[in-house]
Design a protein around this motif. Structure first.
Motif, short mmCIF file in Angstrom:
data_model
loop_
_atom_site.label_atom_id
_atom_site.label_comp_id
_atom_site.label_asym_id
_atom_site.label_seq_id
_atom_site.Cartn_x
_atom_site.Cartn_y
_atom_site.Cartn_z
N VAL A 98 0.94 -0.94 -0.37
CA VAL A 98 0.16 0.28 0.02
C VAL A 98 1.01 1.57 -0.07
O VAL A 98 0.68 2.25 -1.10
CB VAL A 98 -1.31 -0.14 1.21
N ASP A 99 2.30 1.05 0.52
CA ASP A 99 2.96 2.14 -0.08
C ASP A 99 3.01 2.84 -1.04
O ASP A 99 3.40 3.41 -1.44
CB ASP A 99 4.21 2.27 1.40
N GLN A 100 4.03 1.35 -1.49
CA GLN A 100 3.84 1.79 -3.34
C GLN A 100 3.00 2.22 -3.77
O GLN A 100 3.67 3.25 -4.62
CB GLN A 100 4.61 0.60 -3.74
N MET A 101 1.70 2.47 -3.85
CA MET A 101 0.68 2.32 -4.41
C MET A 101 0.21 4.06 -4.18
O MET A 101 0.22 4.86 -4.68
CB MET A 101 -0.56 1.69 -3.89
N ARG A 102 0.45 4.36 -2.90
CA ARG A 102 0.56 5.49 -2.15
C ARG A 102 0.99 6.97 -2.79
O ARG A 102 0.81 7.66 -3.13
CB ARG A 102 0.50 5.78 -0.55
N GLU A 103 2.82 6.62 -2.81
CA GLU A 103 3.81 6.72 -3.64
C GLU A 103 3.17 7.21 -5.16
O GLU A 103 3.42 8.40 -5.14
CB GLU A 103 5.34 6.28 -3.25
N LEU A 104 2.85 6.04 -5.31
CA LEU A 104 2.74 5.92 -6.85
C LEU A 104 1.46 6.96 -7.83
O LEU A 104 2.16 8.07 -8.04
CB LEU A 104 2.29 4.77 -7.43
N VAL A 123 3.85 -3.03 -12.51
CA VAL A 123 4.20 -4.81 -12.80
C VAL A 123 3.62 -5.63 -12.46
O VAL A 123 3.28 -5.64 -10.69
CB VAL A 123 5.59 -4.47 -13.06
N ALA A 124 3.37 -6.53 -12.68
CA ALA A 124 2.74 -7.67 -11.77
C ALA A 124 1.40 -7.14 -11.10
O ALA A 124 1.34 -7.57 -9.74
CB ALA A 124 3.59 -8.60 -10.58
N ALA A 125 0.50 -6.60 -11.79
CA ALA A 125 -0.73 -6.06 -10.95
C ALA A 125 -1.27 -6.96 -10.21
O ALA A 125 -1.89 -7.36 -8.36
CB ALA A 125 -1.59 -5.18 -11.38
N ASP A 126 -1.56 -8.29 -10.16
CA ASP A 126 -2.11 -9.96 -9.59
C ASP A 126 -1.60 -9.59 -8.30
O ASP A 126 -2.28 -10.13 -7.46
CB ASP A 126 -1.97 -10.79 -10.55
N ARG A 127 -0.01 -8.71 -7.89
CA ARG A 127 0.55 -8.95 -7.23
C ARG A 127 0.28 -7.80 -6.08
O ARG A 127 0.59 -7.96 -5.06
CB ARG A 127 1.77 -8.98 -6.72
N ALA A 132 -3.94 -2.22 -1.01
CA ALA A 132 -3.15 -1.63 -1.69
C ALA A 132 -4.11 -0.90 -3.19
O ALA A 132 -4.29 -0.33 -3.79
CB ALA A 132 -2.18 -1.98 -2.07
N ALA A 133 -5.32 -1.77 -3.33
CA ALA A 133 -5.63 -2.31 -4.41
C ALA A 133 -6.72 -0.89 -3.87
O ALA A 133 -7.38 -0.67 -5.06
CB ALA A 133 -6.43 -3.75 -5.00
N ASN A 134 -7.50 -1.32 -2.89
CA ASN A 134 -8.56 -0.64 -3.13
C ASN A 134 -8.12 0.53 -3.12
O ASN A 134 -8.69 1.87 -2.97
CB ASN A 134 -9.31 -0.93 -1.25
N ALA A 135 -6.76 1.21 -2.49
CA ALA A 135 -6.60 2.29 -2.33
C ALA A 135 -6.79 3.00 -3.46
O ALA A 135 -6.43 4.11 -3.72
CB ALA A 135 -4.85 2.42 -0.97
N ASP A 161 -12.26 -7.51 -8.99
CA ASP A 161 -13.28 -7.59 -10.01
C ASP A 161 -13.31 -5.73 -9.97
O ASP A 161 -13.73 -5.52 -11.49
CB ASP A 161 -14.70 -8.12 -9.25
N THR A 162 -12.87 -4.94 -9.10
CA THR A 162 -13.24 -3.65 -9.16
C THR A 162 -12.40 -3.15 -9.71
O THR A 162 -12.18 -1.87 -10.47
CB THR A 162 -13.03 -2.87 -7.62
N ILE A 163 -11.24 -3.48 -9.94
CA ILE A 163 -9.87 -3.11 -10.78
C ILE A 163 -10.28 -3.70 -12.20
O ILE A 163 -10.12 -2.72 -12.80
CB ILE A 163 -7.71 -4.23 -10.05
#
Length: 354
Positions: A98-104, A123-127, A132-135, A161-163
């Protein structure tokens, strides 16, 4: 790399170029395919085309491909463009935090500093971890103007599914990806010859396991060599320690992810061979019975060139052959978790009836 140098991506690349030409580029894409490096190449090419200083244009004057040589293209190629951001699994557990996604998300909300478009590639969004996905959902649904979000995956079913529902989904599997290359055919022939020797002793079964383990060790060594050669660690040896540590973590995660993918492919190859064994065992059982039409078993065999398959099929029942397929399917499920690889392979191979 430009779109004209991506012929193996076929219809997907052409569809992206038509979208550019018609001014219908989406704000969020999900690129699905068999290999992450190939998907990264497509994403990088799209980012270059959007920000190229000397793009190749259509008859209508719209940029539809990058030059691959200007300063902007070179920066994107080397991963140091200020407006093109990449997120990759970098922890030991191969997840995107989630920290990576917040920075992105923070980076993507800023105005472009040296280009027309902001581009974020996951990259490798399934990971993506669930939090992190919800954020990421709000940004994915309402990205800032002049921004494009690109998610890459080799397993789209693992995404929320929401992604998936918020992205334009494109398949870049590429023709011929799953064809049997000479090296794989030679390995399968070696494995089959070992299996064709009746496996009555435990020693014989462990010899069979050794054939598989040698192939897996070779595969991992080749992956490490290939990914290390492309890592920024090799290009920027004087980078700051914090940045090098991050690159090392990303490299370790990338090697493990690619190894797991290729290991799954190898077991799928083995499963297809066991399917041939099952079909031949079935055909043997039906020989001599009244038939209303011929049984075209030869047309169903995946690897007719592998000579030892008939010898294995001649000594086991169709039921045992079918159970072998279930064993390998279960083995794939075990290896998708954090189970110890050698133990799972040992248990799986000892269960096979050969």
């Amino acid at each position: 790399m430009s779109f004209q140098n991506l012929p193996q991506q076929g219809p997907g690349a052409r569809l992206l170029q038509r979208s550019l030409e018609r001014g219908r580029l989406g704000h969020a894409y999900l690129f699905a395919g068999h290999q992450l490096p190939a998907l990264e190449a497509v994403a990088g090419t799209l980012a270059k085309t959007l920000n190229c200083l000397q793009p190749r244009r259509s008859r209508g004057g719209v940029a539809v491909d990058c030059c691959d040589t200007c300063l902007s293209c070179r920066k994107i190629e080397h991963g140091n463009h200020a407006d093109v951001h990449w997120a990759r699994p970098e922890s030991k557990s191969r997840i995107i935090t989630v920290d990576q996604m917040r920075e992105l998300m923070r980076q993507i909300q800023l105005k472009p500093t040296e280009a027309e478009y902001k581009v974020a590639v996951i990259v490798a969004a399934d990971r993506l971890r669930t939090e992190a996905a919800n954020a990421f959902l709000k940004t994915l649904e309402e990205p800032p103007p002049k921004s494009v979000l690109i998610l890459l995956t080799t397993d789209s079913q693992r995404l929320l599914d929401t992604i998936r529902s918020r992205c334009l989904r494109m398949n870049f599997a590429g023709e011929g990806v799953n064809r049997l290359d000479p090296a794989s055919e030679a390995w399968l022939a070696s494995f089959t010859e070992q299996a064709a020797v009746e496996q009555k002793s435990l020693l014989g079964r462990y010899r069979l396991m050794d054939v598989l383990l040698q192939k897996l060790n070779q595969t991992k060594a080749e992956i490490e060599e290939a990914l290390k050669s492309r890592s920024p660690l090799e290009q920027y040896k004087d980078a700051e320690k914090e940045l090098r540590d991050k690159w090392e973590d990303e490299l370790t995660a990338a090697i493990e992810a690619e190894y797991r993918r290729q290991r799954a492919d190898l077991l799928a190859l083995l499963q297809n061979w066991l399917r041939d064994v099952w079909l031949l065992a079935l055909d043997r059982e039906y020989q001599g019975r009244p038939q209303t039409q011929p049984r075209p078993v030869d047309e169903l065999i995946c690897f007719p060139q592998i000579s030892g398959t008939n010898r294995v099929a001649a000594r086991i029942s169709p039921r045992a052959a079918r159970e072998n397929l279930q064993v390998v399917e279960q083995l794939q499920s075990w290896l998708a978790t954090n189970v110890q690889e050698a133990l799972a392979l040992e248990v799986g191979l000892l269960k096979l009836v050969l």
